[in-house]
Motif scaffolding. Structure first.
Motif: not given
Lengths: 241, 241
Positions: A54, A82-83, A86, A130-131, A134, A136-138, A141, B121, B124, B126, B234, B238, B240
């Motif tokens: 991406e 989530y696209g 951003g 919610i995605s 994990d 890119l996200t801890p 969280l 955005a 992007t 949650d 924006v 992520g 991280q």
């Protein structure tokens, strides 16, 4: 332009998205999405690559746009959920902070509402998205968000619920909701919404993790008011009716 | 059929929605939305009424459909997000519990993502969607959801944020978020997304309640990661990166 393609086929695309694709000189995207719109692209220039590319795709798109080309970055569903929207704005800001380049974002039908429409009307009241990825996200969280969504009696939509490499997250999510909602709470699961191989299941909080949930699947967990009417999930609009 | 019209003009409507309208023998809806699609209706039968007449419109639509007519109930945005889809399924179940009548729900671009696209955005990552209307939902439940959304660091979209009769709810919502997020947290406000008179403001948590927010407005409150880049909101994908 960052263009939302909707859930899958051309019937889920807006007129504005079709027009934006028509105006583009170069079309940039994940190769699977490029194939979905191949008929609309004709002989125009295409930059396509794989799922984890991406960032590099966005950089190429921004370079092309700064060189004067009219570029459309395509994104499935809504490009802001989530696209790619951003990431395009972030990359542009880094590459050319004072650029006057105009970035137009064309919204689309996101997986949450495409799946909801196939299930019935589970999102007619407040909901959380919610995605479970994990990457890119801890994870702690994500767990906190699942807890808050469960405690707030939000209908909850899970994106990226499970993949080959991520098997336990969905089970943990189910366990969190089971602490706050009865095991028979309706859960809807939709795979390949709007695409070939579309599958729709109406399940419940106890059982849904046993379904063939993967990255092409959207999960909708009902709240305390969600019911099954004629086989479809419905969350009433009001608590006082 | 329950058909999502998207945020406003024809460019926000999907091909599937246009096709559904083309197939309908009777079109049922709030008179403001009927006017938005008047050109698409031609000489076909229309049942339209005012804002608080949703239940009666659904009953009429179900009666017509049970009598054999092909009916399209239109709803702005996505019909499953605070829209007509749930009410149609509920009314049908009450009127004819064993009916085999097929109800097709055509999703649309909902106000949350239409507004987000105009702002940049912000969604992007949650997010939570909450209506501030306490007409059908107890205010203490709405407050609990606002608390949970704030504590979970959700980007939060407010539907129905303020009306003539409801002035204090938006201020209370702002105060709840101010307990959990800095006053300079970005907030985006969009009025009449995709329609004549479209207005877009980038504000913050301290100031946004002073904007001309009304029932035609969508408010998006950023989370701890949301930034303003080149004047646009924006939320990075992520935590991280």
């Amino acid at each position: 332009m960052v263009v939302g393609l909707g859930p899958g086929g051309a019937e889920g695309m807006t007129a504005g998205a079709l027009e934006a694709l028509g105006q583009a000189e170069v079309i940039v995207g994940y190769h699977v999405y490029i194939e979905l719109i191949r008929d609309l692209i004709g002989s125009r220039e295409v930059v396509s690559s794989g799922m984890t590319q991406e960032l590099e795709r966005c950089r190429q798109a921004v370079r092309l746009a700064l060189s004067g080309k009219r570029v459309a970055v395509v994104s499935s569903g809504d490009p802001g959920v989530y696209g790619m929207a951003g990431l395009v704005l972030e990359v542009l800001e880094q590459a050319a902070p004072d650029s006057r380049l105009s970035v137009k974002i064309i919204p689309g039908v996101t997986a949450a509402t495409a799946a909801a429409a196939l299930l019935g009307a589970p999102l007619t009241h407040d909901f959380a998205v919610i995605s479970l990825s994990d990457r890119l996200t801890p994870w702690d969280l994500i767990v906190r968000r699942l807890e808050m969504a469960a405690r707030g009696d939000f209908v909850t939509v899970l994106y990226n619920p499970r993949s080959h490499g991520r098997q336990i997250q969905l089970r943990q999510a189910g366990e969190i909701f089971l602490k706050h909602r009865p095991s028979e709470t309706p859960v809807g699961v939709v795979r390949n919404a709007g695409r070939d191989g579309e599958e729709v299941w109406v399940s419940n909080l106890q059982k849904f993790t046993g379904l063939p949930v993967d990255m092409l699947t959207t999960v909708i967990i009902g709240n305390s008011q969600t019911r099954i009417l004629n086989g479809r999930l419905v969350t009433p609009r009001g608590y006082q009716t």
